[in-house]
Design an enzyme around this catalytic site. Sequence first.
Site, mmCIF file in Angstrom:
data_model
loop_
_atom_site.group_PDB
_atom_site.id
_atom_site.type_symbol
_atom_site.label_atom_id
_atom_site.label_comp_id
_atom_site.label_asym_id
_atom_site.label_seq_id
_atom_site.Cartn_x
_atom_site.Cartn_y
_atom_site.Cartn_z
ATOM 1 N N SER A 22 0.805 -1.228 0.000
ATOM 2 C CA SER A 22 0.000 0.000 0.000
ATOM 3 C C SER A 22 0.840 1.282 0.000
ATOM 4 O O SER A 22 0.501 2.236 -0.710
ATOM 5 C CB SER A 22 -0.971 0.005 1.184
ATOM 6 O OG SER A 22 -1.927 -1.004 0.992
ATOM 7 N N LYS A 71 -8.739 -6.139 10.440
ATOM 8 C CA LYS A 71 -9.930 -5.679 9.710
ATOM 9 C C LYS A 71 -11.222 -5.842 10.538
ATOM 10 O O LYS A 71 -12.113 -5.002 10.467
ATOM 11 C CB LYS A 71 -10.059 -6.409 8.376
ATOM 12 C CG LYS A 71 -8.965 -6.013 7.372
ATOM 13 C CD LYS A 71 -9.189 -6.661 6.014
ATOM 14 C CE LYS A 71 -8.039 -6.351 5.073
ATOM 15 N NZ LYS A 71 -8.230 -6.914 3.731
ATOM 16 N N ASN A 92 -11.467 -2.162 5.864
ATOM 17 C CA ASN A 92 -10.066 -2.024 5.427
ATOM 18 C C ASN A 92 -9.685 -0.563 5.208
ATOM 19 O O ASN A 92 -8.533 -0.260 4.919
ATOM 20 C CB ASN A 92 -9.807 -2.838 4.146
ATOM 21 C CG ASN A 92 -10.467 -2.214 2.940
ATOM 22 O OD1 ASN A 92 -11.505 -1.579 3.053
ATOM 23 N ND2 ASN A 92 -9.863 -2.377 1.780
ATOM 24 N N ASP A 107 -12.599 -3.604 -0.280
ATOM 25 C CA ASP A 107 -12.162 -4.832 -0.951
ATOM 26 C C ASP A 107 -13.264 -5.306 -1.907
ATOM 27 O O ASP A 107 -12.991 -5.847 -2.979
ATOM 28 C CB ASP A 107 -11.878 -5.944 0.072
ATOM 29 C CG ASP A 107 -10.534 -5.742 0.780
ATOM 30 O OD1 ASP A 107 -9.632 -5.133 0.174
ATOM 31 O OD2 ASP A 107 -10.398 -6.201 1.925
ATOM 32 N N ALA A 133 -13.901 -19.735 2.319
ATOM 33 C CA ALA A 133 -15.000 -19.154 3.098
ATOM 34 C C ALA A 133 -14.444 -18.251 4.194
ATOM 35 O O ALA A 133 -15.047 -18.092 5.247
ATOM 36 C CB ALA A 133 -15.859 -20.272 3.694
ATOM 37 N N GLY A 134 -13.292 -17.647 3.929
ATOM 38 C CA GLY A 134 -12.689 -16.729 4.895
ATOM 39 C C GLY A 134 -13.194 -15.305 4.667
ATOM 40 O O GLY A 134 -14.213 -15.095 3.996
ATOM 41 N N ALA A 136 -12.050 -12.811 2.844
ATOM 42 C CA ALA A 136 -12.085 -12.340 1.455
ATOM 43 C C ALA A 136 -13.273 -12.959 0.713
ATOM 44 O O ALA A 136 -13.969 -12.269 -0.047
ATOM 45 C CB ALA A 136 -10.776 -12.681 0.756
ATOM 46 N N TYR A 223 -2.171 -12.713 -5.306
ATOM 47 C CA TYR A 223 -1.388 -11.942 -6.287
ATOM 48 C C TYR A 223 0.119 -12.161 -6.154
ATOM 49 O O TYR A 223 0.904 -11.494 -6.830
ATOM 50 C CB TYR A 223 -1.735 -10.448 -6.213
ATOM 51 C CG TYR A 223 -1.558 -9.830 -4.864
ATOM 52 C CD1 TYR A 223 -0.314 -9.389 -4.431
ATOM 53 C CD2 TYR A 223 -2.645 -9.705 -4.002
ATOM 54 C CE1 TYR A 223 -0.158 -8.831 -3.185
ATOM 55 C CE2 TYR A 223 -2.498 -9.152 -2.750
ATOM 56 C CZ TYR A 223 -1.245 -8.720 -2.349
ATOM 57 O OH TYR A 223 -1.104 -8.175 -1.099
ATOM 58 N N GLY A 244 -5.284 -11.305 -9.201
ATOM 59 C CA GLY A 244 -5.560 -10.693 -7.893
ATOM 60 C C GLY A 244 -5.015 -9.285 -7.737
ATOM 61 O O GLY A 244 -5.509 -8.504 -6.913
#
Length: 282
Positions: A22, A71, A92, A107, A133-134, A136, A223, A244
Amino acid sequence: MSITGHAKVAGVMGWPIAHSLSPALHGFWIHELGLDAAYIPMAVRPTDFDEAVRALPRLGFRGANVTIPYKERAFQLSAEVDDAARATGAVNTLVVDGDRVTGRNTDVSGYLASLDEAGTGQLDGRVAVVLGAGGAARGIIFGLLSRGAGEIIVVNRTAGKADALVAFFGARVIADSWDRLDRALSRCDLLVNATSLGMTGQDELQLDLSKLKASASVSDIVYRPLETTLLAQARRRGHKTVEGLGMLLHQARPGFSAWFGVDPVVSPRLRQHLVSMLQGKS
Ligand code: NAP
């Protein structure tokens, strides 16, 4: 470019933070746009996170991004949240509004923008298969539903976590098992890897794509590496693929625009800058 005492300041909080792209991403835009602004990495210990968030307005910060492992806590600390944050329980992007700190989840919009960029964002009535299933995956499912996806099949190692998503999102989301993936793939318009499998240093994602519907697109939110084994395999089979990195680039835009007052552009030069960073060239 140097900054003055009037500089607008934001940053990213995480623990650890050194891996974060970032600062390079926002720093590129600040430089490109010639802004009197700064975006800094902030390594915040878990015991200090709450205090660090509360201190943002007092320190004159415009806001901050929040990354692993904060988060969910950022969601709890936000005075107000947007729909995407409410649906995911995760924030985020923090934006300082007077004395308050508000939270957003960008996101979700970042992921959808990456699909749009690849020409695969038209999801009305389509069938998506989401692996994972997290946190993201939850955001991606919310985003796909908001785009009118007809059915989302969630496949996860821990079945209970997929079931929890089904219970949360309702009828258009169903859970299935890895053993029956072939059947799901044959009906699938968009296959999404939202697990950490395939990431550098993690186990490979072993998938047989021979049953995947020929017109399906394949998206991987991992990514590192830029093109995962899943994407390379899908590309060789003639499927449209979505990397990604697109999600990472696009999730950054709303925060930048809220803090610094300018809408930044995801350009080929920015993409190349990040690719060079990922490949350790700059
Ligand atoms: P998370 O909440 O920890 O979820 C991880 C998911 O991966 C879970 O579904 C987990 O299954 C699955 N998984 C992990 N190891 C596995 C294994 N050995 N076999 C099968 N399944 C496995 O993480 P997250 O925040 O959702 O992030 C997932 C990935 O997305 C990470 O690689 C992250 O870097 C990437 N990501 C990318 C972006 C972007 O901007 N491109 C944004 C966010 C995240 P269980 O439930 O069974 O543990």
